[in-house]
Design a protein around this motif. Sequence first.
Motif, PDB file in Angstrom:
ATOM      1  N   ASN A   1     -53.031  11.461  -4.933  1.00  0.00           N
ATOM      2  CA  ASN A   1     -51.914  12.412  -4.904  1.00  0.00           C
ATOM      3  C   ASN A   1     -50.574  11.696  -4.777  1.00  0.00           C
ATOM      4  O   ASN A   1     -49.598  12.040  -5.453  1.00  0.00           O
ATOM      5  CB  ASN A   1     -52.094  13.402  -3.746  1.00  0.00           C
TER       6      ASN A   1
ATOM      7  N   ARG B   1     -47.468  11.579  -7.552  1.00  0.00           N
ATOM      8  CA  ARG B   1     -46.099  11.994  -7.218  1.00  0.00           C
ATOM      9  C   ARG B   1     -45.095  10.872  -7.499  1.00  0.00           C
ATOM     10  O   ARG B   1     -44.010  11.111  -8.048  1.00  0.00           O
ATOM     11  CB  ARG B   1     -46.021  12.411  -5.747  1.00  0.00           C
TER      12      ARG B   1
ATOM     13  N   LEU C   1     -42.159  11.330 -10.257  1.00  0.00           N
ATOM     14  CA  LEU C   1     -40.769  11.325  -9.793  1.00  0.00           C
ATOM     15  C   LEU C   1     -40.019  10.102 -10.310  1.00  0.00           C
ATOM     16  O   LEU C   1     -38.817  10.193 -10.595  1.00  0.00           O
ATOM     17  CB  LEU C   1     -40.724  11.376  -8.266  1.00  0.00           C
TER      18      LEU C   1
ATOM     19  N   MET D   1     -31.536  23.867  -3.132  1.00  0.00           N
ATOM     20  CA  MET D   1     -32.691  23.273  -2.452  1.00  0.00           C
ATOM     21  C   MET D   1     -33.067  24.051  -1.204  1.00  0.00           C
ATOM     22  O   MET D   1     -34.243  24.199  -0.868  1.00  0.00           O
ATOM     23  CB  MET D   1     -32.403  21.814  -2.108  1.00  0.00           C
TER      24      MET D   1
ATOM     25  N   GLY E   1     -36.031  25.633  -3.061  1.00  0.00           N
ATOM     26  CA  GLY E   1     -36.956  24.518  -2.950  1.00  0.00           C
ATOM     27  C   GLY E   1     -36.602  23.359  -3.864  1.00  0.00           C
ATOM     28  O   GLY E   1     -35.850  23.514  -4.839  1.00  0.00           O
ATOM     29  N   ARG E   2     -37.192  22.204  -3.557  1.00  0.00           N
ATOM     30  CA  ARG E   2     -36.878  20.999  -4.325  1.00  0.00           C
ATOM     31  C   ARG E   2     -37.403  21.088  -5.757  1.00  0.00           C
ATOM     32  O   ARG E   2     -36.734  20.687  -6.711  1.00  0.00           O
ATOM     33  CB  ARG E   2     -37.517  19.776  -3.653  1.00  0.00           C
ATOM     34  N   ARG E   3     -38.596  21.596  -5.914  1.00  0.00           N
ATOM     35  CA  ARG E   3     -39.252  21.587  -7.218  1.00  0.00           C
ATOM     36  C   ARG E   3     -38.507  22.440  -8.239  1.00  0.00           C
ATOM     37  O   ARG E   3     -38.226  21.983  -9.358  1.00  0.00           O
ATOM     38  CB  ARG E   3     -40.685  22.079  -7.057  1.00  0.00           C
ATOM     39  N   MET E   4     -38.171  23.667  -7.875  1.00  0.00           N
ATOM     40  CA  MET E   4     -37.472  24.552  -8.791  1.00  0.00           C
ATOM     41  C   MET E   4     -36.057  24.047  -9.077  1.00  0.00           C
ATOM     42  O   MET E   4     -35.566  24.112 -10.224  1.00  0.00           O
ATOM     43  CB  MET E   4     -37.413  25.962  -8.209  1.00  0.00           C
ATOM     44  N   THR E   5     -35.404  23.489  -8.060  1.00  0.00           N
ATOM     45  CA  THR E   5     -34.060  22.928  -8.251  1.00  0.00           C
ATOM     46  C   THR E   5     -34.089  21.782  -9.240  1.00  0.00           C
ATOM     47  O   THR E   5     -33.229  21.678 -10.130  1.00  0.00           O
ATOM     48  CB  THR E   5     -33.497  22.453  -6.904  1.00  0.00           C
ATOM     49  N   GLN E   6     -35.108  20.918  -9.094  1.00  0.00           N
ATOM     50  CA  GLN E   6     -35.246  19.785 -10.008  1.00  0.00           C
ATOM     51  C   GLN E   6     -35.440  20.273 -11.443  1.00  0.00           C
ATOM     52  O   GLN E   6     -34.841  19.749 -12.380  1.00  0.00           O
ATOM     53  CB  GLN E   6     -36.433  18.919  -9.574  1.00  0.00           C
ATOM     54  N   LEU E   7     -36.265  21.281 -11.615  1.00  0.00           N
ATOM     55  CA  LEU E   7     -36.548  21.812 -12.943  1.00  0.00           C
ATOM     56  C   LEU E   7     -35.299  22.393 -13.588  1.00  0.00           C
ATOM     57  O   LEU E   7     -34.994  22.127 -14.760  1.00  0.00           O
ATOM     58  CB  LEU E   7     -37.641  22.879 -12.848  1.00  0.00           C
TER      59      LEU E   7
END
Length: 432
Positions: free
Chosen positions: A345, A349, A353, A400, A404-410
């Motif tokens: 995992n 990641r 990243l 963020m 959240g981090r994931r959606m912001t990154q996308l």
Amino acid sequence: MAFQDLIIQIGSLGRFQILHMIFVLICHALSAPHTLLENFTAAIPSHRCWVPILDNDTASDNGSRILSQDDLLRISIPLDSNLRPDKCRRYIQPQWHLLHLNGTFPTVTEPDTEPCVDGWVYDQSTFLSTTVTQWDLVCGSQALNSVAKFIYMTGIFIGYIMGGHLSDKFGRKLIFTCSLLKMAITETCVAFAPSFLIYCSLRFLSGIFSSTLRTNSALLILEWTSPKFQALVMALIFIASGVGQTLLGGLAFAFRNWHHLQLALSVPMFLLLIPTRWLSESARWLIMANKPQKSLKELKKAACVNRIKNSGDALTLEVVKTIMKEELEAAQTKPSPLDLFRTPNLRKRICLLSFVRFVSVMSLLGLLINIQYLSNNVFLLQCLYGVVCIPANVLGNFSMNYMGRRMTQLIFMSVLGISILAVVFLPQGQLL
């Protein structure tokens, strides 16, 4: 998370952290512009070959003094494919017959031309002096301009690798202070480089110290704050970098000589060495380096500055060792970089990243280090980039916290990709 309990106990974002943060933000504001500095110090102005009939004050052949500059240019410099004066070639002999052609060309053999054997004449309306004009990095030598940028970026790459390793071994504060001093020295010496080879060598060293400086300055403040505020701290660091880029645009507009601009951004960095004597080492690193006594001293200092009553008295060596028992035991084993890739995992990641970071930085820097080709007003475009960074990072921090981090990154990666594609389809010269 045991160390975070200590941070909360002494104040996770008090006066101690704020004072350190202000200093770190100033460091980032002064160091970040050096990445894009060559947009101005290495700008390529309009140029043409030096020709005696045009540029030699004593030339008066064939009554050339009664002719206009345009006429002299027409008989001395051939036209390129865009019907503009060629930047890299000149006629071997003045073509006087071209004065009587009224814009048409004869069907005779093309006049002989030659490279710019006597040098170039540069347009000084925008830049009085650049590294390009100093070492004639145009025409056949124009690729050397890109080589200089590549060497600096290579230094940054090496610095990020070295900076993390050295900071883990010798501490954040020591490596930060040394990097700040060495970057100030090398970037100041760049302004006095006697040759292009020495210039590139100094810029390479500056790239190493620049990335090492920024890595350790960020660690110095992040390791003194709780996870709750770490996203805010990183947003402020990027905002400070944006302020620095805006400052670069303003200074470049004021100082059109590359030596003066280089010094204007480098010499003030020596002043930042004065507050480093009051800078505190990371208490977390001190514990991991098996120096609990020094860590306890720094923790009590932070509690005192934050005015946390009774917290300093409650902190004892036994308390620190008890709370950090697992971390102290883990510090006894020497980790290897390969440990990051042993767990599936974690390996996934890190790879994903790293790829995202590589793509975003490569595409963005690819535009930013060639900003001169995007607009005729490079000063305004540089300032706009710095200004946009401020609300963008505020929005990023807000996103963020709530998405959240994931959606912001996308979302932000998608906007970046669309923006770069839009630049590709814009007509040349229509950005500003």
